[in-house]
Design an enzyme around this catalytic site. Structure first.
Site, short mmCIF file in Angstrom:
data_model
loop_
_atom_site.label_atom_id
_atom_site.label_comp_id
_atom_site.label_asym_id
_atom_site.label_seq_id
_atom_site.Cartn_x
_atom_site.Cartn_y
_atom_site.Cartn_z
CE LYS A 222 -1.92 -1.93 3.61
NZ LYS A 222 -2.67 -2.29 4.84
CG ASP B 132 6.99 2.04 -0.14
OD1 ASP B 132 7.64 1.09 -0.62
OD2 ASP B 132 6.35 1.95 0.92
CG ASP C 161 15.12 -1.81 3.37
OD1 ASP C 161 16.16 -1.17 3.58
OD2 ASP C 161 14.57 -2.51 4.25
CE LYS D 43 15.40 2.45 4.44
NZ LYS D 43 15.03 1.69 5.65
CG PHE E 93 11.84 2.38 9.96
CD1 PHE E 93 11.78 1.21 9.22
CD2 PHE E 93 10.65 2.99 10.35
CE1 PHE E 93 10.56 0.65 8.87
CE2 PHE E 93 9.42 2.43 10.01
CZ PHE E 93 9.38 1.26 9.27
CB VAL E 94 12.06 6.97 6.04
CG1 VAL E 94 13.46 7.52 6.21
CG2 VAL E 94 12.02 5.93 4.92
P1 IMP Z 1 12.62 -4.73 0.82
O1 IMP Z 1 11.89 -5.97 0.42
O2 IMP Z 1 13.50 -4.96 2.02
O3 IMP Z 1 13.36 -4.05 -0.31
O4 IMP Z 1 11.57 -3.72 1.39
C1 IMP Z 1 10.64 -3.13 0.64
C2 IMP Z 1 9.39 -2.85 1.45
O5 IMP Z 1 9.66 -2.76 2.85
C3 IMP Z 1 8.87 -1.51 1.05
O6 IMP Z 1 7.92 -1.62 0.02
C4 IMP Z 1 8.31 -0.96 2.33
O7 IMP Z 1 6.94 -1.33 2.46
C5 IMP Z 1 9.09 -1.62 3.43
N1 IMP Z 1 10.17 -0.73 3.97
C6 IMP Z 1 11.50 -0.83 3.76
N2 IMP Z 1 12.19 0.15 4.39
C7 IMP Z 1 11.26 0.89 5.02
C8 IMP Z 1 11.33 2.08 5.85
O8 IMP Z 1 12.38 2.67 6.14
N3 IMP Z 1 10.13 2.54 6.33
C9 IMP Z 1 8.93 1.96 6.03
N4 IMP Z 1 8.82 0.86 5.26
C10 IMP Z 1 9.97 0.33 4.76
MG MG Z 2 5.35 -1.28 4.32
#
Ligand code: IMP
Ligand code: MG
Length: 173
Positions: A43, A99, A102, A130, A151-152
């Site tokens: 979302k 969004d 990460d 990131k 963490f944002v």
């Molecule tokens: P990844 O799978 O680790 O790349 O993370 C991606 C998902 O994790 C994003 O779509 C976000 O929903 C969530 N996420 C990653 N870092 C943050 C953060 O700093 N704040 C809030 N949600 C995050």
């Molecule tokens: Mg999330």
């Protein structure tokens, strides 16, 4: 982590607006003349997608995918695809909007999920990146802002589902 009303600002709403306009222009030029389907990752994508698509005047279809991996501020490492796109993306140029990039686990899983539908190309657009956190080798074609490892929240990003409505990107202490 405290639930505060005003997280410390990292990216202002004015800077987001300017960057989103530029990303929209770039995407418009890159996909002009192609059969484009934009798929946003629910979302967290909602405010970003809503603003970005109004800066993309060429024709395209819009669909959603719902993925989830986070509990509190920690990625669980397991990405669940809760809802898949309904539109037929065979032969389409697909642009995925998320969004934040990460660890890369979410977008890696989503890209792999899409392979079975045979799009002609798959590109990725994220508001935030990131790079220091990357585990899976995922490359984003369009990035709004590179940010440090914090963490944002805000502009779609949540902490336990809260703060998505914040008009800017902020950090929680
Ligand atoms: P990844 O799978 O680790 O790349 O993370 C991606 C998902 O994790 C994003 O779509 C976000 O929903 C969530 N996420 C990653 N870092 C943050 C953060 O700093 N704040 C809030 N949600 C995050
Ligand atoms: Mg999330």
């Amino acid at each position: 982590m405290n639930m505060v009303e005003k997280p410390t600002q990292l990216v202002s709403k004015e800077d987001i607006k300017k960057r989103v306009q530029l990303l929209g222009k770039q995407i418009t030029e890159d996909f002009r003349g192609k059969s484009l389907t934009i798929i946003c990752v629910m979302k967290g994508c909602i405010p970003f997608t809503a603003d970005l698509i109004r800066n993309i005047p060429i024709p395209f279809k819009l669909d959603i995918i719902h993925a989830s991996s986070y509990i509190n501020t920690e990625s669980t490492g397991t990405v669940n695809i809760l809802f898949e796109p309904v539109l037929d993306i065979r032969g389409e140029s697909v642009l995925i909007i998320d969004d934040i990039l990460d660890t890369g686990r979410t977008l890696s899983k989503i890209t792999k999920t899409f392979q079975k539908y045979s799009p002609s190309e798959t590109k990725i657009c994220v508001l935030l990146d990131k790079p220091s956190r990357r585990i899976e080798p995922v490359y984003a074609d369009y990035v709004g802002f590179e940010i440090p490892n914090a963490f944002v929240v805000g502009y779609g990003l949540d902490y336990n589902e809260y703060y998505r409505n914040l008009p800017y990107i902020g950090t929680l202490e």
